[in-house]
Each structure stands twice: as structure tokens, then as C-alpha cells.
Write a protein that holds these residues in place. Structure first.
Motif, PDB file in Angstrom:
ATOM      1  N   ASN A  92      54.016  26.887  53.505  1.00 44.54           N
ATOM      2  CA  ASN A  92      53.722  27.335  52.147  1.00 44.54           C
ATOM      3  C   ASN A  92      53.645  26.136  51.208  1.00 44.54           C
ATOM      4  O   ASN A  92      53.805  24.994  51.632  1.00 44.54           O
ATOM      5  CB  ASN A  92      54.717  28.393  51.642  1.00 44.54           C
ATOM      6  CG  ASN A  92      56.152  27.980  51.804  1.00 44.54           C
ATOM      7  OD1 ASN A  92      56.461  26.805  51.954  1.00 44.54           O
ATOM      8  ND2 ASN A  92      57.046  28.949  51.767  1.00 44.54           N
ATOM      9  N   VAL A  93      53.367  26.442  49.949  1.00 48.79           N
ATOM     10  CA  VAL A  93      53.387  25.427  48.899  1.00 48.79           C
ATOM     11  C   VAL A  93      54.501  25.796  47.932  1.00 48.79           C
ATOM     12  O   VAL A  93      54.983  26.935  47.943  1.00 48.79           O
ATOM     13  CB  VAL A  93      52.030  25.329  48.166  1.00 48.79           C
ATOM     14  CG1 VAL A  93      50.978  24.729  49.069  1.00 48.79           C
ATOM     15  CG2 VAL A  93      51.585  26.693  47.662  1.00 48.79           C
ATOM     16  N   ASP A  94      54.906  24.837  47.110  1.00 49.75           N
ATOM     17  CA  ASP A  94      56.078  25.123  46.278  1.00 49.75           C
ATOM     18  C   ASP A  94      55.734  25.780  44.952  1.00 49.75           C
ATOM     19  O   ASP A  94      56.594  25.961  44.103  1.00 49.75           O
ATOM     20  CB  ASP A  94      56.930  23.875  46.064  1.00 49.75           C
ATOM     21  CG  ASP A  94      56.241  22.809  45.228  1.00 49.75           C
ATOM     22  OD1 ASP A  94      55.080  23.022  44.809  1.00 49.75           O
ATOM     23  OD2 ASP A  94      56.854  21.760  44.990  1.00 49.75           O
ATOM     24  N   ASN A  95      54.456  26.157  44.787  1.00 48.92           N
ATOM     25  CA  ASN A  95      54.102  26.954  43.606  1.00 48.92           C
ATOM     26  C   ASN A  95      52.836  27.750  43.907  1.00 48.92           C
ATOM     27  O   ASN A  95      51.798  27.173  44.237  1.00 48.92           O
ATOM     28  CB  ASN A  95      53.881  26.071  42.375  1.00 48.92           C
ATOM     29  CG  ASN A  95      53.690  26.904  41.118  1.00 48.92           C
ATOM     30  OD1 ASN A  95      52.659  27.521  40.920  1.00 48.92           O
ATOM     31  ND2 ASN A  95      54.721  26.934  40.289  1.00 48.92           N
ATOM     32  N   GLY A  96      52.933  29.064  43.846  1.00 46.42           N
ATOM     33  CA  GLY A  96      51.755  29.921  43.997  1.00 46.42           C
ATOM     34  C   GLY A  96      51.280  30.068  45.430  1.00 46.42           C
ATOM     35  O   GLY A  96      52.018  29.820  46.383  1.00 46.42           O
ATOM     36  N   ASN A  97      50.012  30.451  45.548  1.00 48.42           N
ATOM     37  CA  ASN A  97      49.439  30.787  46.845  1.00 48.42           C
ATOM     38  C   ASN A  97      48.690  29.636  47.501  1.00 48.42           C
ATOM     39  O   ASN A  97      48.148  28.768  46.825  1.00 48.42           O
ATOM     40  CB  ASN A  97      48.439  31.939  46.684  1.00 48.42           C
ATOM     41  CG  ASN A  97      49.115  33.287  46.617  1.00 48.42           C
ATOM     42  OD1 ASN A  97      50.294  33.417  46.938  1.00 48.42           O
ATOM     43  ND2 ASN A  97      48.365  34.292  46.198  1.00 48.42           N
ATOM     44  N   GLY A 108      44.586  33.187  50.404  1.00 45.89           N
ATOM     45  CA  GLY A 108      45.252  34.091  49.470  1.00 45.89           C
ATOM     46  C   GLY A 108      46.593  34.591  49.925  1.00 45.89           C
ATOM     47  O   GLY A 108      46.857  35.799  49.877  1.00 45.89           O
ATOM     48  N   THR A 109      47.477  33.682  50.321  1.00 45.44           N
ATOM     49  CA  THR A 109      48.783  34.128  50.802  1.00 45.44           C
ATOM     50  C   THR A 109      49.873  33.164  50.338  1.00 45.44           C
ATOM     51  O   THR A 109      49.639  31.952  50.213  1.00 45.44           O
ATOM     52  CB  THR A 109      48.767  34.251  52.343  1.00 45.44           C
ATOM     53  OG1 THR A 109      49.944  34.908  52.783  1.00 45.44           O
ATOM     54  CG2 THR A 109      48.672  32.886  53.012  1.00 45.44           C
ATOM     55  N   GLY A 110      51.048  33.729  50.099  1.00 47.81           N
ATOM     56  CA  GLY A 110      52.158  32.914  49.631  1.00 47.81           C
ATOM     57  C   GLY A 110      52.900  32.211  50.734  1.00 47.81           C
ATOM     58  O   GLY A 110      53.580  31.200  50.498  1.00 47.81           O
ATOM     59  N   ALA A 111      52.805  32.739  51.947  1.00 46.76           N
ATOM     60  CA  ALA A 111      53.472  32.122  53.097  1.00 46.76           C
ATOM     61  C   ALA A 111      52.698  32.483  54.350  1.00 46.76           C
ATOM     62  O   ALA A 111      52.093  33.548  54.444  1.00 46.76           O
ATOM     63  CB  ALA A 111      54.910  32.618  53.213  1.00 46.76           C
ATOM     64  N   THR A 153      47.603  26.316  42.715  1.00 44.71           N
ATOM     65  CA  THR A 153      48.203  25.549  41.628  1.00 44.71           C
ATOM     66  C   THR A 153      48.008  24.062  41.871  1.00 44.71           C
ATOM     67  O   THR A 153      48.248  23.570  42.976  1.00 44.71           O
ATOM     68  CB  THR A 153      49.707  25.859  41.521  1.00 44.71           C
ATOM     69  OG1 THR A 153      49.888  27.274  41.441  1.00 44.71           O
ATOM     70  CG2 THR A 153      50.314  25.203  40.289  1.00 44.71           C
ATOM     71  N   ASP A 154      47.604  23.377  40.825  1.00 45.96           N
ATOM     72  CA  ASP A 154      47.407  21.934  40.934  1.00 45.96           C
ATOM     73  C   ASP A 154      48.756  21.216  41.049  1.00 45.96           C
ATOM     74  O   ASP A 154      49.776  21.687  40.551  1.00 45.96           O
ATOM     75  CB  ASP A 154      46.664  21.428  39.701  1.00 45.96           C
ATOM     76  CG  ASP A 154      46.321  19.956  39.808  1.00 45.96           C
ATOM     77  OD1 ASP A 154      45.787  19.548  40.856  1.00 45.96           O
ATOM     78  OD2 ASP A 154      46.602  19.205  38.852  1.00 45.96           O
TER      79      ASP A 154
END
Lengths: 224, 101
Positions: A205-210, A68-71, A96-97
Motif C-alpha cells: 500500500n501507500v501511506d496516503n490514499g489509494n 483503485g485500491t487501498g491495499a 496522492t502526490d
């Protein structure tokens, strides 16, 4: 040293009841002392303390479960203790898929957000080739098109001399898992960051969402 | 507010907190809307189609004679995205057979 048979409720106090060197199996002779990080090595006739057996080994620096984290930032990670590092990410999931797992280098609480060059080649389980790459990008790629379902993404990455003054920071990575809307996929990526700053950390991180789940371990590769 | 997790590897301190305004702005700026399943399937289809076209590009050079079969094959590749509106359409396309050189 004389050997005395001991009963079922008796024990030997190794600190006070034994003098000389400990006997070892198969008739070898023991060692009296060693130095930090040495292993015991039985040669067949004797036992040696061998530092060489630990050379090239992985030394776990940190292990973290993320959720549950954005980065996810790891600071004070790289130092002069190790030149190269191994990073293992497993069970990685995101909200996010069809998103892209990426990472950046950090120093002094600053995230480097430009100048990344990378290329990747891989395949889908359909046999179709996958290739990608970027110049002067904002991050290094781990893998794109990751699926957000019960399946996960994992990677095995090596970072080369991130703490050095080398003008180019390099990485290689192989990643795979469930592909969005498809079966499996795998991609091998590599790249460089032309920056001679001593890097001390990482950001994932990912490029969209958590990011919703995963485990990231960082090892130092022992040189000698 | 989006969370950020920070680990100090030297001390082992691990915290998860709300992003600062600056961190949030940077995070927001990096967000990319992923393609829909259909858009992704079309991206993949075009990538494979383009690869197959590249494999036969040399037959279409000006100093080569392009056979009718090869011309038809290459046109079929170019047309393969026509009329596709769903992922199922994309997954069920029939690829043309590459003619002998």
C-alpha cells in the motif's frame, strides 16, 4: 531412421509415424525422454536433457494488475517450494502526490504491523543524496516521495526465505521513477523483520490514499 | 469505504471489496498527510544544508582554529532557509562557496 521427402500438403504425425529418437540439427543425436522442468541442451555434438540449465531461474507464481485500491494482499504465496522470491512492481501510481510505497509480510491472513527495520540510500536527479531509515517500524519501505502524475514508480525486490523459521526475514529492493515536485529519483532499501513465523503473503500500500495503477509480479527462484 | 484487493496465489482467486470496519480502521490509522510541495522542498534543502555543514564540522572542533572564511561559509549555510516562502525561492537559492581548508 529413413528420411522421406514430404510434399507441401503432407505432414508427419509425430505420435505414430516416428519410432526411436527424434533427429536434431547439426547431426546431433536425440534424447528419448526427460524429466519435469528439464530443458534440451545442444552441446555442439549431441542433445542433452539438462536440469541444471533451469537452476536459479525465475518461475512466475502470480501477476496482478492493481487499480483503485487501498491495499493489495497476496496470500498463500510463500511455501516450501521456493526459498527466495523476486517481486517486480511496474507502472505503479497512486492518488496522492508525494507518498510512500510500503509493504508488509503476512501469515494466516494476519498482517505483521510492527518490528520492521530498514535503511535506504539513493539519489535525486539533481545529484542530491537521499537517505532514510526506520527502527521497529510498521512496514518495510519501497520508496518515498513518489509523484502522482502520468509518470510511474517501479521496483525490483528480492525476499529471502520468508517462509523459513529464520528469526530474521530480509529483503533488498531498488526502486525509482518520478519524484514529487522534482525529476527522477532512485533508492536502494534493505531491512529485516525479527520474526520467526513462517510468512505466507504480502501486503502492498501507500501511506496516503489509494493505489491507482500498477502491475506486480512474484516469482519463485528455482534452487536446483 | 476504501477498497481492498486480495489475491489467493494458490487458487488464483482475485477479489476487490470494501474494507471491513477493522481493515478500514487500520487503513485510516496509517494515513500520513504528505508534505506540501513547499514543505518538501524545505525538507530537501535542509537535508542538503545539514550534509554540507557536517562536511565542515571538523573545522569547528575545539582543538582546531576556524578561519573567518569557514565561519562565514557555515553561517551562510545556517541562514540559507531565511526568507524562503515558495518552491521557486527554494529552487533558486545560491549556495555559498566552500572556502579552501
Amino acid at each position: 531412421m529413413a528420411i522421406t521427402r514430404i510434399g507441401p500438403n503432407q505432414s508427419i504425425n509425430l505420435a505414430s509415424n516416428i519410432t526411436g529418437t527424434l533427429p536434431v540439427g547439426n547431426g546431433g543425436i536425440g534424447i528419448a525422454s526427460g524429466t519435469t522442468d528439464q530443458f534440451l541442451k545442444f552441446t555442439g555434438t549431441t542433445t542433452l536433457a539438462s536440469a541444471a540449465d533451469n537452476a536459479g531461474g525465475l518461475v512466475l507464481i502470480t501477476e496482478t494488475n492493481i487499480s483503485g485500491t487501498g491495499a493489495f494482499d497476496i496470500d498463500n504465496l510463500f511455501s516450501s517450494t521456493y526459498r527466495d522470491y523476486k517481486v517486480i512492481g511496474s507502472g505503479l501510481k497512486q492518488a496522492t502526490d508525494n507518498t510512500h510505497w510500503i509493504f508488509q509480510l503476512r501469515y494466516s491472513s494476519t498482517t505483521v504491523s510492527s518490528g520492521y527495520y530498514w535503511a535506504g540510500v539513493g539519489a535525486r536527479n539533481t545529484g542530491s543524496a537521499v537517505d532514510a531509515g526506520e527502527e521497529n517500524a510498521s512496514d518495510f519501505s519501497i520508496i518515498s516521495n513518489a509523484a502522482s502524475d502520468t509518470h510511474a514508480t517501479s521496483f525490483d525486490m528480492t525476499l529471502y526465505d520468508p517462509y523459513g523459521y529464520q528469526v530474521s526475514k530480509n529483503y533488498t529492493c531498488i526502486a525509482g521513477g518520478r519524484r514529487s515536485g522534482d525529476g527522477g529519483h532512485v533508492i536502494s532499501t534493505s531491512g529485516f523483520l525479527p520474526n520467526d513465523t513462517r510468512m505466507t503473503g504480502l501486503r502492498f500500500n501507500v501511506d496516503n490514499g489509494n493505489m491507482t495503477a500498477g502491475n506486480i509480479k512474484v516469482y519463485g527462484i528455482k534452487g536446483s | 469505504m476504501t477498497k481492498i484487493t486480495k489475491l489467493n496465489a494458490a487458487t488464483g482467486e482475485l477479489i476487490t471489496r470494501d474494507m471491513t470496519a477493522e481493515e478500514q480502521a487500520e487503513f485510516d490509522a496509517r494515513q500520513v498527510t504528505p508534505p506540501t510541495a513547499f514543505e518538501q522542498s524545505m525538507i530537501d534543502l535542509r537535508q542538503l544544508r545539514n550534509k554540507l555543514l557536517q562536511d565542515t564540522d571538523h573545522y569547528a572542533l575545539s582543538d582546531q582554529t576556524l578561519s573567518d572564511d569557514m565561519r562565514t561559509y557555515r553561517q551562510s549555510l545556517r541562514d540559507i532557509t531565511n526568507g524562503l516562502t515558495t518552491v521557486e525561492d527554494v529552487n533558486s537559492v545560491t549556495w555559498p562557496t566552500k572556502p579552501g581548508a
